[in-house]
Design a protein around this motif. Structure first.
Motif, short mmCIF file in Angstrom:
data_model
loop_
_atom_site.label_atom_id
_atom_site.label_comp_id
_atom_site.label_asym_id
_atom_site.label_seq_id
_atom_site.Cartn_x
_atom_site.Cartn_y
_atom_site.Cartn_z
N LEU A 15 3.65 9.48 -8.52
CA LEU A 15 4.49 9.61 -9.72
C LEU A 15 3.64 9.76 -10.97
N HIS A 16 2.52 9.04 -11.02
CA HIS A 16 1.60 9.19 -12.14
C HIS A 16 1.03 10.60 -12.18
N ASP A 17 0.63 11.11 -11.02
CA ASP A 17 0.06 12.46 -10.95
C ASP A 17 1.09 13.52 -11.39
N THR A 18 2.35 13.30 -11.05
CA THR A 18 3.40 14.23 -11.45
C THR A 18 3.51 14.31 -12.97
N LEU A 19 3.44 13.16 -13.62
CA LEU A 19 3.52 13.13 -15.08
C LEU A 19 2.28 13.75 -15.72
N VAL A 20 1.13 13.57 -15.09
CA VAL A 20 -0.10 14.21 -15.60
C VAL A 20 0.03 15.73 -15.51
N GLN A 21 0.56 16.21 -14.38
CA GLN A 21 0.74 17.65 -14.20
C GLN A 21 1.73 18.23 -15.21
N LYS A 22 2.72 17.42 -15.59
CA LYS A 22 3.70 17.85 -16.60
C LYS A 22 3.14 17.73 -18.02
N GLN A 23 1.93 17.19 -18.13
CA GLN A 23 1.27 16.98 -19.42
C GLN A 23 2.06 16.01 -20.30
N ASP A 24 2.78 15.09 -19.64
CA ASP A 24 3.51 14.04 -20.36
C ASP A 24 2.60 12.82 -20.43
N VAL A 25 1.65 12.88 -21.36
CA VAL A 25 0.59 11.88 -21.43
C VAL A 25 1.15 10.48 -21.68
N ASN A 28 0.72 7.42 -19.06
CA ASN A 28 0.01 6.18 -19.37
C ASN A 28 0.86 4.95 -19.07
N GLN A 29 2.19 5.07 -19.27
CA GLN A 29 3.07 3.95 -18.92
C GLN A 29 2.96 3.64 -17.43
N VAL A 30 2.93 4.68 -16.61
CA VAL A 30 2.81 4.47 -15.17
C VAL A 30 1.40 4.06 -14.80
N LEU A 31 0.41 4.55 -15.52
CA LEU A 31 -0.98 4.18 -15.23
C LEU A 31 -1.19 2.68 -15.42
N VAL A 32 -0.52 2.10 -16.38
CA VAL A 32 -0.58 0.64 -16.57
C VAL A 32 -0.11 -0.05 -15.28
N GLN A 33 0.98 0.45 -14.71
CA GLN A 33 1.50 -0.14 -13.47
C GLN A 33 0.55 0.09 -12.30
N HIS A 46 0.83 -1.21 0.00
CA HIS A 46 0.00 0.00 0.00
C HIS A 46 0.86 1.26 0.00
N ALA A 47 1.97 1.23 0.73
CA ALA A 47 2.87 2.40 0.76
C ALA A 47 3.46 2.64 -0.64
N GLU A 48 3.84 1.56 -1.30
CA GLU A 48 4.39 1.69 -2.65
C GLU A 48 3.31 2.15 -3.63
N PHE A 49 2.09 1.73 -3.40
CA PHE A 49 0.99 2.11 -4.27
C PHE A 49 0.73 3.61 -4.20
N ILE A 50 0.86 4.18 -3.02
CA ILE A 50 0.69 5.62 -2.86
C ILE A 50 1.77 6.36 -3.66
N ILE A 51 3.01 5.89 -3.57
CA ILE A 51 4.11 6.52 -4.31
C ILE A 51 3.88 6.40 -5.81
N LEU A 52 3.43 5.24 -6.24
CA LEU A 52 3.20 5.02 -7.67
C LEU A 52 2.14 5.98 -8.20
#
Length: 543
Positions: free
Chosen positions: A390-400, A404-409, A381-387
């Motif tokens: 990291l996905h949210d960071t990429l969304v904020q950077k508009q690096d779609v 999506n690569q991280v969203l798969v994970q 669960h702790a790792e899931f929060i970090i994951l």
């Protein structure tokens, strides 16, 4: 004549051309007509050949040498701008972009032919309006300009090759019909018969077909490119993109052993402190290929060597990805959960891992799934929060794309966590969502393959749910796009065996043993496959 201050402001790379391979600089056959003087004709063809093989540092140095000899050669400045563009790699950094923009400005101010002006104006489309347009917009603008150039000069083979490259650079990653890539491939194949040793033509064929559905079409080019440009380190590595797509592990290993050696040679010749990034890239492909042959010995040797590396030039996504992927895939594919759950990012000079959320996510994804298999829900669960962060960071950077690569994970992790909570239907829903996202998000060129393909993880999940027949279907879909993957073949064999399909189990186990035809293949799955073939499969056939 351009002002010396304007030339100096570009801060061009200088020095002799560094190559590793034949001493006579074998880089393929290039012949480009310019309005520059005859004294730089040979130099220009060398610089262009380097550019076609993505030897960007060396091509910049070669074009810079032309500028020193003949400051009024407009196309030499075009070459500088092209050397800092690298359309299929990471976007140019701030300094690279400024250098390219300044080079275009000088080129546009100099006398030139109408054809040369078309080349210069095409690359100018990429460098204009950086604050108002995205990198992708500028790639599309460059593609459109190169199309006009190609149509105006249909007999110009370099215009055709570079237009094909522009098509590949502007292709939509979500287009599963590969419209632009196929168009590029058609143009290049039309050229190849008459230009068999043109480095751009043969090189860009490989890039155009570097997809599971198209890879077989690039195999002839992949088998020849290294011989066409033996002095290029990139030409030694690039064919392995196709070899990996087709499950040709021995060919990939040979290709990357040579490429890694050439990269070490280049780093020494260029005076690089530490290691050149191309060596790291080849190492990742080597580890991936060794693992698919069940050869943990040589895969581990590469990881152990990686642990000794502290400095790499240049530092960028390709380098950081290799540092994340090599240990992750070694531990993940061998199901070494106890070691993987404590995996830490390696310390590298100049690398702040927080600046690379996608690459960092690979390590957290590996730790998360390890915690799940070790029944450590709190860590998972702790790792899931970090994951998710990291996905949210990429969304904020508009690096779609990377988001999506991280969203798969994220989806795959959620699936396994739900499974552990006894929520099988919800778990399958999340895993199928991961599969759907990955299906429309092709792998980036920086990687030989995912650390764990989502469709393969679906098969593993279905096996854990005791649904072998459904798992077999998932593994077979996985093998369609990832032929001869070790865990894919073994998973398919095991699922077929448990589903009672003895014939199909025997087929997959035999394919696994055939693929792992090396004395260093000692994974326990191979012993299990061999035992099945000697007992159950033999009895079934005899019966």
């Amino acid at each position: 004549m351009p002002e010396e201050a304007a030339i100096a402001a570009m801060n061009l790379k200088q020095g002799k051309t560094i190559l590793c391979g034949p001493t006579d600089k074998q880089l393929g056959a290039v012949s480009f007509e310019t309005s520059c003087s005859d004294k730089v004709r040979k130099d220009f063809n060398l610089a262009l050949a380097l550019l076609h093989s993505f030897e960007y540092d060396e091509s910049e140095k070669a074009f810079a040498a032309i500028i020193r000899k003949e400051p009024t050669c407009a196309m030499a400045y075009w070459g500088i701008a092209m050397s800092n563009f690298h359309p299929l790699w990471a976007p140019p950094g701030k300094e690279e972009f400024e250098k390219g923009r300044k080079a275009v400005s000088i080129a546009q101010s100099l006398p030139k032919s109408i054809r040369e002006a078309a080349y210069i104006n095409a690359i100018a489309e990429f460098y204009k309006d950086p604050g108002k347009t995205t990198h992708r917009d500028r790639c599309i603008n460059f593609e459109k300009a190169m199309e006009r150039l190609h149509l105006t000069y249909p007999d110009d083979k370099d215009a055709a090759a570079l237009y094909a490259l522009a098509l590949d650079g502007a292709a939509d990653p979500a287009d599963k019909n590969y419209t632009k890539q196929k168009k590029a491939g058609y143009i290049l194949n039309s050229l190849w018969a008459s230009q068999p040793n043109h480095p751009g033509v043969i090189h860009y064929i490989i890039h155009s077909y570097d997809y599971p559905a198209l890879a077989a079409m690039a195999l002839p080019a992949a088998k020849k490119y290294a011989a066409v440009a033996p002095s290029s380190a990139h030409a030694q590595h690039m064919p392995s993109h196709i070899f990996v797509r087709l499950g040709l592990w021995d060919e990939s290993i040979r290709s990357n052993i040579i490429a890694a050696s050439a990269a070490k040679c280049y780093a020494e010749g260029a005076g690089i402190k530490g290691h050149w990034d191309e060596e790291l890239h080849s190492m990742d492909y080597l580890v991936y290929s060794y693992l698919q042959k069940g050869d943990n010995k040589h895969a581990k040797e590469q990881w152990d060597y990686l642990k000794t590396i502290r400095e790499v030039y240049p530092v960028g996504p390709k380098v950081v990805y290799s540092f994340a992927a090599i240990p992750s895939r070694y531990l993940f594919e061998n199901r070494m959960w106890s070691e993987a759950v404590t995996l830490q990012p390696q310390t590298i000079a100049g690398v702040t891992w927080e600046k690379y959320p996608w690459e960092k996510a690979i390590i957290h994804f590996t730790r998360l799934l390890s915690a799940i298999h070790l029944n450590q829900p709190d860590i998972a669960h702790a790792e899931f929060i970090i994951l998710n962060q990291l996905h949210d960071t990429l969304v904020q950077k508009q690096d779609v794309y990377k988001a999506n690569q991280v969203l798969v994970q994220v989806k795959a992790s959620a699936a396994w966590m739900l499974f552990k909570e006894g929520k099988n239907e919800e778990a399958l829903q999340r895993m199928n969502e991961a599969v759907a996202i990955e299906d429309i998000t092709p792998k980036p060129p920086v990687t030989p393959g995912e650390v764990g393909p989502a469709i393969e993880l679906l098969g593993d999940l279905l096996m854990a749910m005791n649904k072998p027949a459904e798992a077999l279907n998932a593994y077979e879909i996985n093998l369609r796009d990832h032929p001869k993957r070790f865990n894919g073949l073994y998973g398919a064999g095991l699922a077929a065996e448990r589903a009672g399909n003895i014939a199909k189990a025997g087929t997959y186990y035999q394919q696994l043993l055939t693929s792992c035809n090396t004395p260093w293949a000692d994974r326990p799955e191979l012993a299990a496959a061999e035992a099945f073939l000697k007992t159950k499969y033999t009895l079934s056939v005899n019966y």
